[in-house]
Structures are given as C-alpha cells and as structure tokens.
Design an enzyme around this catalytic site. Structure first.
Site, PDB file in Angstrom:
ATOM      1  N   LYS B  89       0.899  -0.907   0.099  1.00 32.58           N
ATOM      2  CA  LYS B  89       0.055   0.298   0.130  1.00 32.58           C
ATOM      3  C   LYS B  89       1.192   1.447   0.180  1.00 32.58           C
ATOM      4  CE  LYS B  89      -4.259   1.852   2.535  1.00 32.58           C
ATOM      5  NZ  LYS B  89      -4.923   1.636   3.907  1.00 32.58           N
ATOM      6  N   SER B 164      -9.525   1.907   2.356  1.00 38.02           N
ATOM      7  CA  SER B 164      -8.732   2.565   1.396  1.00 38.02           C
ATOM      8  C   SER B 164      -7.300   1.893   0.868  1.00 38.02           C
ATOM      9  CB  SER B 164      -8.407   3.722   3.001  1.00 38.02           C
ATOM     10  OG  SER B 164      -7.247   2.878   3.729  1.00 38.02           O
ATOM     11  N   SER B 188     -10.151  -0.306   6.397  1.00 40.84           N
ATOM     12  CA  SER B 188      -9.461  -0.701   5.049  1.00 40.84           C
ATOM     13  C   SER B 188      -8.576  -1.303   4.508  1.00 40.84           C
ATOM     14  CB  SER B 188      -8.648   0.374   5.082  1.00 40.84           C
ATOM     15  OG  SER B 188      -9.155   1.784   5.493  1.00 40.84           O
TER      16      SER B 188
END
Lengths: 464, 464
Positions: B89, B164, B188
């Site tokens: 990420k 996210s 997330s």
C-alpha cells in the site's frame, strides 16, 4: 538570613522533625496518643483561623494512635512514621471520611475506600487526623478558592498559602501536624510548601501510586509529601513509594559541590519567569556553591508552557465534563471560567502536546547537561494576598497563577522528581529553593537538599 | 452460489494460492523471476485500467526475484513467501521508492527506509513489485479519492474497490499479484478485500508493527494482509507478525460447529447497520451452521460509533495539523472538509472516548459470550459506483462511508483480530463474510475461515 523553621504561628510540632519525634516515642518521652491529642487540640484552637483542615476525625485518630502505642509497647515498630499524626489533602480518599475535593459538588461525599497512599500511610503506622484544604478540585495554585474557604498562610493570615495543597502547607508550617500528603499537578505540593516555609517533595511520576486520588490531570498528577525538612520528606516518601530511596544511599553521597559526587547547576530563574530579585538572591544564597549556571531557552520555555496548558486543559476538562454540563453553578466562578476554556481545547492540540513531551525530554537532558541536580527558586514571588490575581516581579506586571506555576510545572510535564526546601525569608515571608533531578537521581537530590539545610543550620544555628 | 475466486478480470495469479505457487517454485515448474515478470506485465497491460498500482519498481523487483531464485537454488528457503510477488500500500515506506500516501502533499516523496513490515516481507523472501493505490492518506473507506485517481473494482470497473487499501484489493482480486499489504484503521483492509472478492486479515492491534507506516489514527491503525484465501493470509501474517500463529495450531482444531472446539456465533448484521438482505443472506449461507445468534445493543453500537469517530478524528487531525494550516489546498476537498471537522473535536471528548474503549471491551466480552468467533457480513452493501456517497440498504437511505465502515470499525476500536473471506456473489459482485475473534484466538479464527472456505469448495467444486 532568618531560618524559616517557625513562622509567627507556632504549634506543637513547630521545629520538630520526624526523627526527633520518633526518638521521643521510642524513648517513652511521649506517645502517639499524646502527639495526636496535641495535633487535634492545635487544629481546633489556635490553628483554626488558618482553615488548614476541612474534616477532622478525632475518634478515628485517637483509636489509630492507641493501636500505634500498643504496637510499639508490644515491640511492633512500623518505622519512621509509626505514631506520627498526619494530614491528608481533601481529595485523597480516606475510607469512611468526608472527602470534598474542596468543591460544592462533593460537599457530603464520603469515600468508600482508602487511596493507595493512605493505605500505605496507615501501614507505616501514621495516624490520619483529618483532611486538609485543597484549592477547588486542585485546579489552582493559589489555594484561596475552596468550598470551605481559603487556607491562610501561617506567616501572615491575610496572604495565600499557595496551592493547591494549601491546607497541607499551612498545617505543617503552623506545626499542627509534622507531616501531610498533597498532590502536585503543576506545583501543588511545592508551591504551598515554599510559600509556607516547609519542605515538599513531588516524586517522579507514578512513584507514589495515585489510585484513589481524585484526578486533576492524569498524566501530570503526582502524589507528594510535605514536612519540616527534606529529610522528613524522604522518610515519608520511603514509606509510600513503590521504590524507596534508602536513607543510607543518601548518607553515602560524599560531597555536593562543583567537583564532587553531586553536581548542582543553578537554573537562572529569569529564564523561567520574571523573578523578584530578593527571592532570586535568597534562593541563590541558600543553594550555596554550584558547579555552573544554565538558562532555559525561550523557545523551550514556550514549548513547556504550551504543553503543560494543553495537557492539563484536555485532561481536566475530561474529568469534569459531566459536572460542567449538569451543574455548572456548583463550581466556583473562576474554576467554571477556566473549565469552559479548557473544554474548548481541540483534541489535536492535546495529542501534539503529548508528543511534545518526548521532545521536551531531550531539551531537558540538554539543559541538565553534566548536572545531577538543578536549583532554582520554587516560586518567583512572595506569597500574595488572598484573592490577588495580578502582581509585580522583576519590574513586570505578572499574572499570579502563572507566576506560582512558572518554576514548577515543567517538572510535571517531564515527571522529574523535584523538592522544595526553605531558603530563607524576605519581608518576613518564606522563600523556597527548588531542586530538580532525573528519575533515579533521588539519592543525589536528597543529598543536595541536606547540604542546603545544613548550610542554613550553620548560618543560623537554629536546627539540630 | 458462485465462488468469487475470479472476477471478470483475470490475471496471472487468479485462482493461485501461496501454497500452490510455492509448490511450483520448489518443484522447478516456475521461478521467482517468471512470477515477477508475469506480475509486472499484468500490472502494465490488462491491469492498468484498474489503477491498482501507483509506482512499479520493475528493476528492483527483477533483482529481488533473481536473488530469491539463487537462494532457492542454493538450498536457502525463506518459507512460504519466498519468491512471491507482493504489492505494498502506497503509505507503507519502501526504501528508495516513491511513496505518496495518495496525496498531492507527497507527490514526489521518496521513502528513506523500509517500514518494519516491508523489511519483514523482504526477509521472508517476498518480491516487492510496487505500491498500491490508497485512498488519500487512508482517510476514507471508498478508495475512490486518491491523487493518482480512483482504484477500480475488477468485477466492474465503474464501481469502487472500497478502501482505503483500494489498490491492494484490486491487485489481488485481479490476479496481478498473489499478495498485498494494507492498513486497516476502521476496515481499510477488510472492506476492499470484501468488495473485490478476496480474503483480508486485520490482525490484533500491534501484532504486525506499524513502524514506517504513515499514520491515520495511531491507536486504531493496524497493518494487515490481502490474498486469495484465509490460508494465504495466515501464511503472510505468520511471516510478518511478532507472534505467529503456527499453521499446525490451526490444523489441530478438530471441529468448528455448535458443539465443537470453535464456537461460531452469528452477529445479526441489522444490529450493526441496515444491510442489503441479499448480502446478509449470502454471508449467512457462507457462515454455515453456527452455534447461536447475537445482536449488538443499540446503545453499545452508538458508543462504538461515537468512540471510533472521536478517536479517529482527534488522532487524524493531529497527524495533519501542520499540512492543514500550511497547504490546505493540496488536500482533496472531501478530505479537507473532514479534516476541518476533525480538527474541532474537543480534547475532552477524545479522552472520554479513550476511556470508553475500556467499557466497550466489557460490552464486547458480553457480546461474544460463549462464542470464539463472531460472523457477520464484512460490508452491508455491494460495491457502490465510484464517487457515490449515498445509497440504499434494507429499505433505508444510507451514507456510503458509514455503511462501508459499519461492520468493521468496532473491531479496530477494540483491536480484535478480524478476517474477511469471500462469501459469494450478488448481482455479479462479491460479498464478504467477516469473522472476528479475541486476541489470542487467531488459530480458532483461521480454523473457522477454513471451514467456510471448504464449505464453498464443496458447494462450488472450484477450489483445491
């Protein structure tokens, strides 16, 4: 320099140390019952005008004294606090006693259990005689706003004791009791000790557990002790702390001087707060020879101030949010106004302040440098009149609350152990010398204090 | 029920597990270099429209793959992740790589050191191929606001991935990589895993260290993993965590049923958030037989919501205060608006929320009761169209952000381990089943997940 071992007001314990009392008790020259009766009588009579005590437990104290005497007679000796009458600040829980926090919110509140420090005090054989006046919810360094009225300074009852452990300072200074417990969130043990002319010790954060103490600001709150001398504070601390400082480790410190085992640095008071030059001079004289002088940088001072304010505001507002919503009128207007401001502090500022404490740790290390102990006045001004909120120091107009906290609060932000010892008198009012160390440096801190106190003895010839 | 092991978009790793890939690597049927080349090619070609990756390090990945192959050839085997291509990420630091947090504030930021989890990933032999799209600063569960544009759902590129960890979900679901790291502050990891039809594991708080991860909300942030199956997540978790869960401790769980070793309770989704009944039914079917059903009380739910919002708002505002003051225009307008609101949260509410986490721990214990694992949908709705902020579920108008977080955020408040596994499809879009355990109950959690996955295999006959 006059040694402030006794103010104009003298009680049965004026000029008496715990050592001294302990010797008398063990030699059969007095009893715990007698000491307790002396304390109770002084509190009820001559001491009453000082408003040092809120609630007195005459029956409970007499009973505890009787047990202490029985134990001593039976050869059970609980140590230096055995049989010693003590006052406990009126926001430290005492099982079955009225504990009011100095607030109308808790006017008839009765504690259901002893705070951890009270349980330890009892286990050490001390006799709890009653609760001492606290500034309302400990939320103020002046000691003159409390539901039961202002505590009064034994050196001049028209003046404030300082606070928030106001009654503890007055009670020890007036000789009503030889020992009292206080709490110190930004200076609340050291300020009244200094303004009343006794010794006061705020240990390292958490060293005396705060369980059962009504919080002001949880990460800044410290439980501390007030007594005639630093040595008395050490005896009391050792009975209450998780990790005592053996007295012989203090005894074993050979020398406190510029080249010796304990290096003391003078922290220029004007770098912390505008200081009455007479106060600065008296404290500096009491400190004796030092190894050097340091100044706090203005930006570091500013960060200390902002950090202290943000941490305390956020935590205090959290403690009182429900009362603020439900019964605002029960707060003193000054506390109410401050709480309402505190309640507006944004969370992100609180969290940034908590982060800043890490950075300040590094700044403090740089400030301490080679020194084991920093010395500076405890309070930059003399005890102001009760109710005063503005004054003057070093030629500047100052806010009284800010002045009282100016030298002491940084050491709460960092949780460093700090001690105040009587340094002398100015205009007949006491001045305190503050000594600050690193956590773990308590033996050196007390050795430095002993040096200061012995210097005063030599100078004035008044202390044994 | 269709097994969502492959969406309409299929890449080189679609339908491949880490076990499967590891067997091929060790049997010489493939190499790390080949797997890496497949990943890089898929990311650059067919996968590009998903916007799953932000920055690809083709040279670094090829070099790491070459070393992994050399090691395997030399008999050095780093375990299940050895030679496996992985996405990271875009707010987890990778030394020397551009890591942007999905924000224009960090458009050209290059990390100077590996995050702890990246260092562990490398130590386990994995091949870092690049950074995956994050919702701007991880501050949103939709995954459709990022400086580099929205990530797109492989099942329908007009729909959001959820966030996210948006790109991590898309990349694994599309078979671009078999493994990706994500972070999970309120869901997330689990939300994009569920909406994209893969497995995702948010470990217990702190189980994978967050050092070197750009914070959203420090006491809620968790590092987690996304992969095709729960078993793959377990292998990755064991390589990254301080305290691995030995696979044989999962194997040793005999039975997952109403009377067996792992007791699963069904947490009624409507007691958490209005839920699309097709989603609820699909998840309930996937859960299989359960030992009982529980509901969260409305007042407990409300306390979870308030607590999550206050903790996250305060901590996030603290992270971004300087940027908010200095360059507000660089934030996406939605993030800016939310940050400005977050910055107004009073400190006392934050502190009360932190205290409430203790009380919620007790409520959760009561909710779990006799159950080892609670099962409930991961997200109460299907993946909404990109940009959607309002929708409908269970006959009610709902806010998309609130819906996406509705089932997942309570377990961040408590730091409990929670896993999502594919539960089936509704209207051709994936549904996730969330399984939640107590810290320490990870072996039972993964055993329950395995039961769910094997049930689907039996039902659909598609998984090995």
């Amino acid at each position: 320099m006059t040694t402030p071992s006794a103010g104009p007001f003298t009680g049965p314990f004026t000029g008496r140390t715990l050592d001294d009392l302990g010797r008398d008790l063990r030699a059969g020259r007095t009893t715990a019952a007698e000491l307790t009766a002396l304390a109770l009588d002084a509190i009820a009579t001559g001491g009453a005008e000082l408003n040092a005590f809120v609630t007195v437990d005459a029956a409970g104290a007499a009973e505890a004294a009787r047990r202490a005497d029985e134990e001593l007679a039976a050869g059970i000796d609980r140590g230096p606090l055995h049989g010693i009458p003590a006052g406990v600040k009126d926001l430290i829980m005492i099982a079955g006693m009225r504990v009011t926090m100095g607030s109308r919110h808790f006017a008839s509140h009765v504690a259901d259990a002893d705070a951890a420090c009270v349980a330890r005090l009892r286990r050490a054989g001390a006799v709890v005689v009653g609760t001492t006046t606290t500034h309302e919810f400990a939320y103020g360094p002046t000691g003159d706003r409390s539901a039961g009225g202002a505590a009064r300074n034994p050196w001049d009852p028209s003046r404030m004791t300082g606070g928030s452990s106001a009654g503890s300072g007055a009670a020890v200074a007036a000789g009503l009791v030889p020992l009292a417990l206080g709490t110190d969130t930004g200076g609340s043990v050291r300020i009244p000790a200094a303004l009343c002319g006794v010794a006061g010790f705020k240990p390292a954060y958490g060293a005396i557990p705060a369980d059962g103490v009504f919080p002001l600001s949880r990460t800044l709150d410290h439980v501390g002790v007030l007594a005639a001398t630093a040595s008395c504070c050490l005896l009391a601390y050792d009975a209450l702390a998780d990790s005592p400082v053996p007295v012989d480790s203090v005894d074993s410190v050979d020398s406190v001087d510029s080249v010796g085992e304990v290096r003391v640095g003078w922290l220029e008071p004007d770098s912390l707060f505008p200081t009455d030059p007479r106060v600065a001079g008296t404290a500096r004289s009491a400190a004796g020879p030092v190894a050097g002088e340091v100044r706090m940088a203005p930006e570091v001072l500013e960060l200390f101030r902002e950090t202290y304010l943000a941490v305390q505001s956020g935590e205090t507002a959290a403690v009182h949010a429900d009362r603020l919503a439900a019964a605002p009128g029960l707060f003193d207007p000054e506390a109410l106004d401050r709480l309402r401001q505190a309640a507006e502090l944004p969370a992100w500022r609180y969290l940034r302040a908590m982060e800043a404490r890490q950075a300040l740790e590094e700044h403090a290390e740089a400030l301490f440098g080679p020194y084991d102990v920093l010395a500076t006045p405890t309070v930059p001004i003399l005890a102001p009149p009760i109710g005063a909120r503005e004054s003057e120091a070093g030629g500047e107009r100052i806010q009284v609350r800010a002045a009282l906290l100016g030298m002491t609060s940084p050491w709460n932000v960092l949780g460093r152990p700090a001690l105040t010892v009587p340094a002398g008198l100015v205009d007949g009012l006491p001045v305190g010398l503050q000594l600050i160390a690193r956590p773990g440096g308590e033996a050196r801190l007390f050795a430095a204090a002993r040096q200061v106190e012995s210097g005063q003895d030599r100078g004035a010839g008044l202390r044994a």
